[in-house]
Design an enzyme around this catalytic site. Structure first.
Site, short mmCIF file in Angstrom:
data_model
loop_
_atom_site.label_atom_id
_atom_site.label_comp_id
_atom_site.label_asym_id
_atom_site.label_seq_id
_atom_site.Cartn_x
_atom_site.Cartn_y
_atom_site.Cartn_z
N ARG A 28 0.89 -1.12 -0.02
CA ARG A 28 0.14 0.08 -0.12
C ARG A 28 1.02 1.41 -0.11
NH1 ARG A 28 -3.41 3.03 -1.25
NH2 ARG A 28 -5.41 3.79 -0.10
N GLY A 29 0.87 1.99 -1.14
CA GLY A 29 1.93 2.91 -1.45
C GLY A 29 1.97 3.81 -0.31
N GLU A 30 0.91 4.45 0.13
CA GLU A 30 0.85 5.75 1.31
C GLU A 30 1.55 5.28 2.52
OE1 GLU A 30 -3.47 5.54 2.80
OE2 GLU A 30 -3.21 6.61 0.93
N ASP A 31 1.47 3.88 2.81
CA ASP A 31 1.95 3.33 4.05
C ASP A 31 3.50 3.00 3.95
OD1 ASP A 31 -0.59 3.37 5.11
OD2 ASP A 31 -0.90 1.18 4.90
N VAL A 32 4.11 2.77 2.93
CA VAL A 32 5.41 2.41 3.11
C VAL A 32 6.47 2.74 1.97
CG1 VAL A 32 4.98 0.21 4.22
CG2 VAL A 32 4.88 0.29 1.60
N ARG A 33 6.03 3.29 0.90
CA ARG A 33 6.60 3.88 -0.30
C ARG A 33 7.75 4.68 0.12
NH1 ARG A 33 3.05 5.60 -3.46
NH2 ARG A 33 2.99 3.86 -5.08
N GLU A 93 -4.26 -7.88 -6.26
CA GLU A 93 -2.84 -8.55 -6.33
C GLU A 93 -2.60 -9.77 -5.69
OE1 GLU A 93 0.21 -4.70 -7.54
OE2 GLU A 93 -0.10 -5.52 -5.25
#
Length: 1437
Positions: A28-33, A93
Site C-alpha cells: 500500500r503505497g501511502e503506508d510504506v513507499r 494482487e
C-alpha cells in the site's frame, strides 16, 4: 534491438522456466513507499536483484501488464501494512500472487509492517476493520477470494518488523534471503531429455574452476535443435555463482540510426545486469566502464549481428575476473569473426533420445504404448530427430486416439507443421537473396548430391559456405550435401507458396503430378528453373507424355532431369538454351533439336538413349564437364569436341554402334575419366593424344580394337606420372603395340618381362590373363594398393607379393587353375579384401597366417574347398557359398567382428557348433544347405536369418532373437509349426515361409508389431487365415488351403497388397470391412469365388481372372482409384455394369475368354462420359485441340480387351467399334462396312480425291481380320502398321494389348493412328496413302477409315442452343437435332449432302462432297450451350 521475452526454439520448459523478474513487491503505497519500501528496493538494487517497476499505473482492476509481471517474477514480497486491506488493488494482487504460488510454484515472502500476522489471517483488529469497510458493496464471491488469499499468505514464513531490533537489520537480512533464493538453480529444466549431458559438456568448456580467466564460449547449431533451451537451463544452473548476470535475446531491427540502436543495446544490458531501470547512457563504452571490476555471467541468445556482439561484449577484458560470456547463434562464421574459438556444437539426439523426447511430449512418459510403437517411430523419423519437430508434433498428437494418429500420418509425411515452419522460416528470411536462392536450389533439387557436382552446376562456392556456417546444410565427410528433411520441406513450401497453386509458375518441380500437368498442358513459364523427377516416381503407372513443344515456354529452365520417363510421341523441336543439366535416361530422340546450342551445358547424362548422334557441327561446349551416354546402343558418332576444353568425364560404356572417337578429343586436356568398355564395334583411337590429366581409362570388352592407343598420360610416353593411375585391360590378346610405358601388360608373352619395375603403380588390373604366371621373382610393388587377375583361367600361381606391403585388395575370381595361395600372403598386413569366387581348383588356404586387416573374404563357388578358412580373426564379411565345407569348427567363435556369414548351397553341411557366441553376427545365410536338420539357439545380434531349402524340422527358441528383422524359411518342407516364442520378434519386418507344405497352423495370440511382409505362398496345408500382426503391409497367401477370410481382417489398416492366387477353396470374402490402405488385390485362380470382392474401395489393381464371378456389379463405380481390372477366363461372367465407364483412372480392363459375357457397357454411359470430357473451345482455336480431348476420353477404353468373347451382343460390339481410338481385339470374321476402304490380304492403297485436299484428316482407324496362330509357330506379340505417302514413311507398333496369339478363332483388331500436323494432305498435297499391316498371324482382310475435321463458322446467331441438320445419302434422309457451332464429322469419303438448318427456317449453308454413294447413319450428341456437336458412327451399310 533486444527482446528479453522471446520464445525459445523449443517450447519444452514450463512457464516457470522463463522468469523476467526476481521480485514482485505488493504494498500500500501511502503506508510504506517513502520509508520502508524505498530502503528495501535500494538494498535489492545493490545486489543486482531485479524487481517490477513500481510506477506501473494502478487502478481498481489488474491490467494484463501487471498480471504478466506477477507471473514472470520468481518471488513475491507482500508488505502487509495497516491500510493494505483498504485497497482493492492490493487485495486483487494478493489473489493473483496466491494463484501463482499454487499453480506455478512461485515463492512468497510476507512482511508484517506494524501489524499482527494473526489479525491478517483472521481479518480482526484494526486490519479487520479496514478490510470490512472495503468489502462493503462487494460480492460475496469477491470477499471470499480475498479472505482465502489473506489467510493463506499470512501463515507463510516471513518477516515481522516488530521482532527485529531495527528496520535496517531486517531489510539487510531480507535482501540476503532473496539473493539466496534467486541464485538457487531452478529445477524447471530437469525433465528435459538429454539436457544434463549438454550442460556438463558446456561447463567443461567454460572452465568454471578457473577464478581468474575471462572466457567467451559459442553455442552453435541448427534452428530448432534446442540451443536456446540448453542456454536457459545452463543459465539457471550457473546463476548462483554470479551476483551480476543477464540473459538477453537478440532481435533484428531495421533503421538507419545505428548509434541510437547501440546505445539502446547498452542500456538494455546494464539495466538487466544491474537491476536498474532508470540508467541513462549518452555515449559508447559504458558497459566496459561499469562492469570492468564485476564478475558477470552474460548469455546472448539467437545472435545474428556482429555489431551486437561488438557493442555488448567487445572483448573479454571488458569484464572482471571469472566472468563468462556465452553466445548462442546459428552462424558459425559470426563466432569466428568475433574471435570466439571455443564453440560447442549442438548435435542431433540419437534415435533413442529422439523417441524419448517425442514420447514425453505425446504421452508424458519415456516410451510409447505398445500399440503406438510403430507410429511413434515414424513420427520421430518424420521430425528428423529435430527437438523442435519432436516437441511440436508430440504436443499436437497428445491425447489423440490411434486412429487419429493414422489419419494424420499422410499430412505429416507430405507437409510441414505451421509452428515448425514459423520457427525455421526465420533462418531463411535472414539470408541474403543469393543465399536464399541457393537454399531453395538445394531443398528442391540437390539435397543429397555431391558438393563438387552441384558447385559446377550452380557456379557458386560462397553460398555453400554461408549455408554451412548457418547450420542450414551439412557437408558429409565424403563430400555430399545433407539438408535436414524439415528444412527441405520448408524450401519446397516456400517455392510452392509463391506460385499460388499454378505449378507452371514455380521455380522448381519435383512431383510427378505437377510435372505431368506442366509438360502435357504446356503451361511452363519463364519462372521455371528446374525439373527433377525423383527416382521413386520413375516407374509411375502413367507415362510422362512430352509434346514436341512442351518446353517452349520455359526459356529460363536450367536443370532438367526426367530419368526413365519421357514418352515422346513426336520429335522435340525445342530445348531451353540455358540448360546446365540435361539428364534424360532412355530418351527416345535420335538427336537433340537443331536449335539447342549447349552453351551453358555442364552435365549431359542420357544413358540408355535411342540417340544416333547428339547434334551437327561444332557447338560452344566450354562449360561441359560431364558427358554420359552409356548404353546408347544406336549412337554412331560423338560430336566435335574441339571446344569442350573443360570436359572431365566421358562415359561411353556399352555404345555398341560406336566405331571411333573424334580426333577433336585431344582438345579435352582436362579429361580425367574415359570409359569405353563394351564398345563392341570400336576399331580405332585417335593417335598421339596428349591427355595429361587422364587418370582412368577402361577399354575392356572392345574386341575389334587392334591398336592400343598411344596416349600421353602425364609426363611422358614411357613412365607413369607420380600419383595414382589405373589401367584396365581385359581380353588382352590384341595388345600387340603397347607403348613403352605399358609394355608390362603385354599378355602375349610367356610372362611379364623381367625388367618390369612399376614402382609407382597403384592398381594393376589384368583380367583375362592367358598364361600360367605373371612374372618371375620378386617385384618392388611398394605403391600397389589393388590387383585384379580375375578370369585368368590358366593362372596356376600368383606372383610373390611379399613386398606389396600396401596392398589392400586382391581379386582372383574365376582363376580356375589356382590350387592354393603362397604362405607369403601372410605378409599382406594391410590386405582388407580377398576375393576368389569360382576358383574351382582351390582346395586349401594357408593355415599359419593371420591377415590382421582382412575384413572381406569371398570364396563363393570354390567347390573343391573342404576346410573352413581361418586366415584372419578380424573378418567382418565371409562368403562361402557353394563350397564343399562339411563342418564349421568351434574356433569360429574367435571371429568376434564377423557381421555376415554366407554359406548357401553347402550341401554337405549337417551341423553347426552349439557352444559359440558370435556377438557381432547380423546376417547368417544357410539357404540350400539341404543336409542341415537342426539349428542352435539364435543369438541376440542376428538381424537377417535365411534358412531356405534346408531340412530343418523345428525352429529353436526365439526368445533372445529380439533384433531379428528378416526371417526366410522358404521350402522347409519338414516344418509343421512355429514356436510361440516367435511373439518375441518385435523388430521382425519380413517373414517368408513359401512352399512350406507341411505347415498347418501359425501361433495365435501374437502380434508382431513391426511385421510388414508375410509370405506364406505355397503352404498348401495351411487352412486358417494368419493374423499374427495388425501392421502387415504386404500379405502373400497364394496356393494355400484357406477357405475363409475372417472379418477381423478389417484390423489390417496398413495392408496395401493381398495376394491369394489359386486358393481354390475360397468361396466368399467378408462384406462388412473396408481396408482403407488396400491398393492391390489378387484373387486370380480362386475358382470357387462367385461374388465380386467388396472389401475395399481404394483398390488400384484388381486381379480376378479364372474365378467363378458372374457379374461386375453397379457399385464398381465406387472403386474410383481402380486402374487395372483383370477378369479374363471368367467363364461364368455374364454381365459387366456400364458404371465401369465412370472409372476415370481405369487404364486396363481385360475380359478375354469370358465367353459367357452377353451385356457389356452401355451407349448412353459412353456418350455421357465423352460429353463430360469435351469442353467448349473457341472456333478460332486449332482443331487439333478437339481431337486431343477426344483422344483422352478414348484413353478410358484404350486397354479394353474382349478376345474370344463370342457372345457379345450387337450393342456392345458396335460400341467398341465406334468409340475406341486405341487397340482393341474382339471376335469377328469380316471387316465392318464402317471402314470405307477394304481389301483382302494385308495391304491397301487409298486414293485421295482432289476435292479432299483442302480437308484435314488427323488420324485414321484401321481394322484387320487375323487368323489364330498355328501350334508351334513363332509370333510377334504386336501388330505393325506401315504408312507411306509423298515419300514419307510412318511406322507404328501396337504391342501392349494386341496379344493375338491368344485368339481361338478369327478376330478383328482395331487400332488408330494420328498424323503429325505438318504432314496433313492440305500441306503436302499428296494423292494416295499406302497401308501395309504386319503380324505373325495371317491377315485375311484389312480396312481403313480416314477421320476428317471441318470447321463451320456463323456469326449471325449464337444464342440458339438447338438446331437441325438434315443428312442425305442417296434416297435416304434423316432429320437430326444439332447445336450450332463446330461440326466434327468422320465422314470417310462418302458422298454426303449436308444441309444446316437454323431452327425451322431455310438452310443457311450446304456442303457437298463428290464420290461413290454410301449410306452412313450417325448419332449426334450435344454439349448443351457450348456449341460442340460430336458425331459417332452407329453403323455402315
Amino acid at each position: 534491438m533486444m527482446d528479453t521475452s522471446k520464445d525459445d526454439d523449443m517450447e519444452i520448459a514450463s512457464s516457470s522456466g522463463s522468469r523476467r523478474y526476481d521480485v514482485f513487491p505488493s504494498f500500500r503505497g501511502e503506508d510504506v513507499r517513502d520509508s520502508f519500501l524505498s530502503h528495501l528496493l535500494k538494498e535489492l538494487r545493490g545486489k543486482a536483484i531485479t524487481f517490477i517497476d513500481d510506477e506501473i499505473e494502478r487502478s481498481r482492476s489488474i491490467g494484463p501488464e501487471l498480471l504478466s509481471a506477477i507471473k514472470e517474477s520468481r518471488i513475491a514480497i507482500v508488505i502487509f501494512s495497516k491500510n493494505y486491506a483498504s485497497s482493492t488493488w492490493c487485495l486483487n494482487e494478493l489473489v493473483e500472487i496466491h494463484k501463482c504460488y499454487t499453480n506455478l510454484n512461485q515463492m512468497v515472502i510476507p512482511i508484517f509492517f506494524h501489524v499482527d500476522a494473526s489479525e491478517v489471517k483472521k481479518q480482526t483488529g484494526e486490519f479487520g476493520k479496514v478490510f470490512e469497510e472495503t468489502c462493503k458493496a462487494k460480492s460475496e464471491d469477491e470477499k471470499q477470494s480475498w479472505k482465502q488469499a489473506l489467510a493463506a499468505v499470512a501463515v507463510m514464513a516471513g518477516y515481522d518488523l516488530r521482532k527485529w531490533p531495527s528496520e535496517a537489520a531486517m531489510i539487510e537480512e531480507l535482501a540476503e534471503d532473496v539473493l539466496r533464493k534467486t541464485m538457487t538453480p531452478s529445477d524447471d529444466f530437469g525433465d528435459l531429455v538429454g539436457i544434463e549431458n549438454h550442460i556438463e559438456a558446456i561447463k567443461s568448456v567454460l572452465c568454471l574452476e578457473s577464478k581468474e580467466a575471462r572466457i567467451m564460449v559459442g553455442i552453435w547449431g541448427q534452428s530448432g535443435i534446442g540451443k536456446s533451451t540448453i542456454g536457459r537451463a545452463l543459465y539457471s544452473k550457473l546463476s548462483i555463482q554470479f551476483h551480476h548476470r543477464a540473459f538477453i535475446t537478440y532481435k533484428s531491427t531495421s533503421g538507419s540510426d545505428v548509434s541510437g540502436m547501440k546505445l539502446r543495446w547498452e542500456k538494455e544490458l546494464l539495466s538487466e545486469i544491474l537491476g536498474q531501470k532508470d540508467i541513462k547512457i549518452e555515449h559508447f563504452g559504458v558497459v566496459e566502464q561499469r562492469l570492468k571490476q564485476q564478475k558477470v555471467l552474460i548469455l546472448l541468445d539467437d545472435v545474428d549481428s556482429l555489431e551486437f556482439l561488438k557493442t555488448l561484449v567487445g572483448k573479454a577484458e571488458w569484464f572482471g575476473s571469472g566472468s563468462r560470456i556465452i553466445v548462442i547463434t546459428q552462424d558459425r562464421q559470426l563466432l569466428k569473426a568475433h574471435e570466439i574459438d571455443l564453440i560447442y556444437e549442438v548435435e542431433f539426439p540419437s534415435e533413442h533420445l529422439a523417441l524419448t523426447m517425442l514420447c514425453r511430449s505425446a504421452f508424458g512418459k519415456d516410451s510409447p504404448p505398445d500399440d503406438f510403437k510403430e507410429l511413434a517411430f515414424e513420427v520421430a523419423k518424420l521430425a528428423g530427430n529435430l527437438p523442435l519437430g519432436l516437441s511440436v508434433l508430440g504436443s499436437s498428437l497428445k491425447g489423440r486416439t490411434k486412429e487419429w494418429w493414422m489419419e494424420m500420418m499422410p499430412r505429416l509425411r507430405n507437409g510441414l507443421n505451421g509452428d515448425i515452419m514459423k520457427t525455421l522460416r526465420v533462418s531463411y528470411d535472414r539470408l541474403h537473396q543469393k543465399d536464399q536462392d541457393m537454399f531453395l536450389y538445394i531443398a528442391c533439387l540437390f539435397n543429397g548430391f555431391e558438393v563438387s557436382y552441384v558447385k559446377d552446376l550452380l557456379k557458386d562456392n560462397v553460398g555453400f559456405t554461408m549455408l554451412t556456417e548457418k547450420s542450414l546444410i551439412r557437408i558429409t565427410p565424403d563430400g555430399y550435401i545433407e539438408m535436414h528433411n524439415l528444412l527441405e520441406k520448408l524450401g519446397r513450401e516456400i517455392d510452392r507458396a509463391k506460385s499460388k497453386g499454378n505449378p507452371g509458375k514455380r521455380r522448381f518441380l519435383t512431383n510427378f503430378e505437377d510435372i505431368h500437368e506442366v509438360v502435357t498442358e504446356k503451361t511452363g513459364t519463364e519462372t521455371l528453373l528446374g525439373i527433377r523427377l525423383p527416382f521413386e516416381e520413375y516407374f509411375s503407372t502413367r507415362p510422362l507424355l512430352i509434346d514436341k513443344e512442351s518446353f517452349k515456354g520455359m526459356r529460363n529452365l536450367q536443370y532438367l532431369e526426367i530419368g526413365y520417363y519421357g514418352d515422346l510421341p513426336q520429335s522435340l523441336v525445342y530445348l531451353p538454351l540455358k540448360l546446365r543439366l540435361l539428364d534424360w535416361d532412355d530418351c527416345p530422340l535420335k538427336s537433340l533439336p537443331s536449335t539447342f546450342k549447349a552453351e551453358y551445358l555442364v552435365n549431359l547424362i542420357m544413358k540408355y538413349s535411342k540417340l544416333e548422334k547428339l547434334w551437327e557441327g561444332t557447338l560452344p561446349l566450354g562449360s561441359l564437364k560431364e558427358m554420359n551416354l552409356r548404353y546408347s546402343n544406336n549412337l554412331k558418332e560423338i560430336p566435335d569436341l574441339s571446344l569442350a576444353i573443360n570436359l572431365e568425364e566421358l562415359d561411353l560404356v556399352g555404345c555398341k554402334s560406336l566405331v571411333t572417337l573424334p580426333s577433336s578429343i585431344q582438345n579435352a586436356t582436362k579429361l580425367i575419366y574415359l570409359d569405353m568398355s563394351d564398345c563392341k564395334k570400336l576399331e580405332s583411337f585417335p593417335t598421339d593424344l596428349n591427355l595429361e590429366s587422364l587418370e582412368y581409362l577402361n577399354l575392356t570388352g572392345c574386341p575389334n580394337l587392334r591398336n592400343f592407343p598411344a596416349i600421353k598420360m602425364g609426363c611422358s610416353d614411357v613412365d607413369f606420372p607420380e600419383g595414382r593411375n589405373e589401367i584396365v585391360v581385359e581380353d588382352c590378346f590384341w595388345n600387340k603395340n603397347l607403348p613403352a610405358g605399358l609394355d608390362y601388360l603385354d599378355c602375349l608373352t610367356r610372362c611379364m618381362p623381367c625388367e618390369f619395375r612399376p614402382e609407382q603403380l597403384a592398381f594393376l588390373n589384368v583380367r583375362g590373363y592367358k598364361h600360367e604366371k605373371l612374372w618371375e621373382g620378386i617385384q618392388s610393388l611398394g605403391s600397389l594398393e589393388g590387383m585384379d587377375l580375375s578370369e585368368s583361367e590358366n593362372l596356376t600361381e600368383i606372383p610373390d607379393l611379399s613386398k606389396a606391403t600396401k596392398l589392400e585388395s586382391l581379386i582372383l575370381n574365376n582363376c580356375k587353375s589356382l590350387v592354393t595361395l603362397p604362405s607369403t600372403i601372410g605378409n599382406l598386413h594391410r590386405l582388407v579384401r580377398l576375393e576368389m569366387k569360382e576358383c574351382t581348383g582351390l582346395e586349401v588356404l594357408p593355415t599359419d597366417v593371420n591377415l590382421s586387416s582382412l575384413e572381406t573374404l569371398d570364396l563363393s563357388g570354390c567347390s573343391s574347398l573342404r576346410s573352413f578358412p581361418l586366415i584372419s580373426t578380424n573378418i567382418v564379411w565371409l562368403y562361402l557359398e557353394n563350397t564343399a565345407i562339411e563342418e564349421i569348427p568351434s574356433t569360429i567363435g574367435n571371429l568376434h567382428r564377423l557381421v555376415r556369414l554366407e554359406m548357401k548351397k553347402c550341401t554337405g553341411l549337417e551341423v553347426l557348433p552349439t557352444d559359440v557366441n558370435l556377438s557381432s553376427l547380423e546376417t547368417l545365410d544357410l539357404s540350400g544347405c539341404s543336409s542341415l536338420r537342426s539349428f542352435p539357439l539364435i543369438s541376440e545380434s542376428i538381424k537377417w536369418l535365411y534358412l531356405e531349402n534346408t531340412a530343418i524340422e523345428e525352429i529353436p527358441d526365439l526368445s533372445k532373437a529380439t533384433n531379428l528383422k528378416n526371417l526366410k524359411l522358404n521350402n522347409c518342407k519338414s516344418l509343421v509349426t512355429l514356436p510361440t516364442t516367435i511373439g518375441n520378434l518385435q523388430k521382425l519386418v519380413s517373414f517368408e515361409m513359401k512352399e512350406c507344405t507341411g505347415l498347418e497352423v501359425l501361433p495365435i495370440d501374437v502380434n508382431l508389431s513391426s511385421l510388414m511382409i508375410l509370405d506364406l505362398s505355397g503352404c498348401s496345408s495351411l487352412r486358417t487365415f494368419p493374423l499374427i500382426s495388425t501392421n502387415i503391409v504386404w500379405l502373400y497367401l497364394e496356393n494355400t488351403a484357406i477357405e475363409e477370410i475372417p472379418s477381423t481382417i478389417g484390423n489390417l489398416h496398413r495392408l496395401v497388397k493381398l495376394e491369394m492366387k489359386e486358393c481354390t477353396g475360397l468361396e466368399v470374402l467378408p462384406t462388412d470391412v473396408n481396408l482403407s490402405s488396400l491398393m492391390i488385390l489378387d484373387l486370380s485362380g480362386c475358382s470357387s469365388l462367385r461374388t465380386f470382392p467388396l472389401i475395399s474401395t481404394r483398390i488400384e489393381c484388381l486381379y480376378l481372372q479364372n474365378t467363378a464371378i458372374e457379374e461386375v456389379p453397379c457399385c464398381i463405380e465406387d472403386f474410383t482409384r481402380l486402374t487395372v481390372l483383370m477378369m479374363y477366363c471368367c467363364q461364368r461372367l455374364k454381365t459387366i455394369s456400364p458404371n465401369i465407364f465412370r472409372l476415370t483412372r481405369l487404364e486396363l480392363a481385360d475380359f478375354t475368354d469370358c465367353r459367357g459375357v452377353i451385356k457389356a457397357l452401355s451407349d448412353a454411359t459412353v456418350v455421357a462420359t465423352m460429353e463430360d470430357h469435351v469442353s467448349c473451345v473457341p472456333l478460332s482455336e486449332n482443331i487439333e485441340y478437339i481431337w486431343d480431348k477426344l483422344y483422352r476420353v478414348a484413353y478410358l477404353q484404350e486397354h479394353f480387351s474382349f478376345r474370344n468373347c463370342f457372345k457379345l451382343d450387337r450393342d456392345a460390339r458396335e460400341l467398341i467399334l465406334r468409340s475406341c481410338f486405341k487397340p482393341v481385339a474382339l471376335p469377328g470374321e469380316e471387316i465392318p462396312k464402317y471402314f470405307t476402304y477394304r481389301a483382302y490380304g494385308d495391304s491397301l492403297t487409298v486414293i485421295v480425291p482432289q476435292s479432299s485436299l483442302s480437308q484435314n484428316f488427323l488420324r485414321f482407324k484401321a481394322c484387320v481380320v487375323v487368323e489364330p496362330l498355328s501350334k508351334g509357330k513363332g509370333f510377334y506379340p504386336f501388330l505393325k502398321v506401315n504408312v507411306g505417302f509423298n515419300g514419307k514413311q510412318y511406322q507404328k507398333s501396337f504391342s501392349k494389348d494386341a496379344e493375338l496369339e491368344l485368339c481361338k478363332t478369327d478376330h478383328l483388331f482395331f487400332c488408330s493412328f494420328k498424323f503429325r500436323s505438318e504432314d496433313l494432305p492440305s500441306k503436302l498435297n499428296f494423292n494416295d496413302v499406302e497401308f501395309k499391316f504386319c503380324c505373325s498371324n495371317r491377315i485375311k482382310e484389312c480396312g481403313v477409315r480416314l477421320m476428317y475435321v471441318s470447321q463451320e463458322e456463323n456469326n449471325q446467331q449464337t444464342t440458339r442452343s438447338e438446331k437441325r441438320m438434315r443428312m442425305t445419302s442417296g434416297t435416304s434422309e434423316e432429320d437430326i437435332n444439332l447445336p450450332y457451332g463446330l461440326i466434327v464429322a468422320d465422314t470417310g469419303l462418302a458422298a454426303l449432302n449436308m444441309e444446316l438448318s437454323l431452327g425451322q427456317g431455310e438452310p443457311s449453308s450446304s456442303t457437298s462432297l463428290e464420290g461413290e454413294a454410301l449410306c452412313v447413319d450417325y448419332m449426334i450428341t450435344e454439349e448443351q450451350d457450348k456449341g460442340i456437336p460430336i458425331l459417332f458412327p452407329v453403323s455402315g451399310n
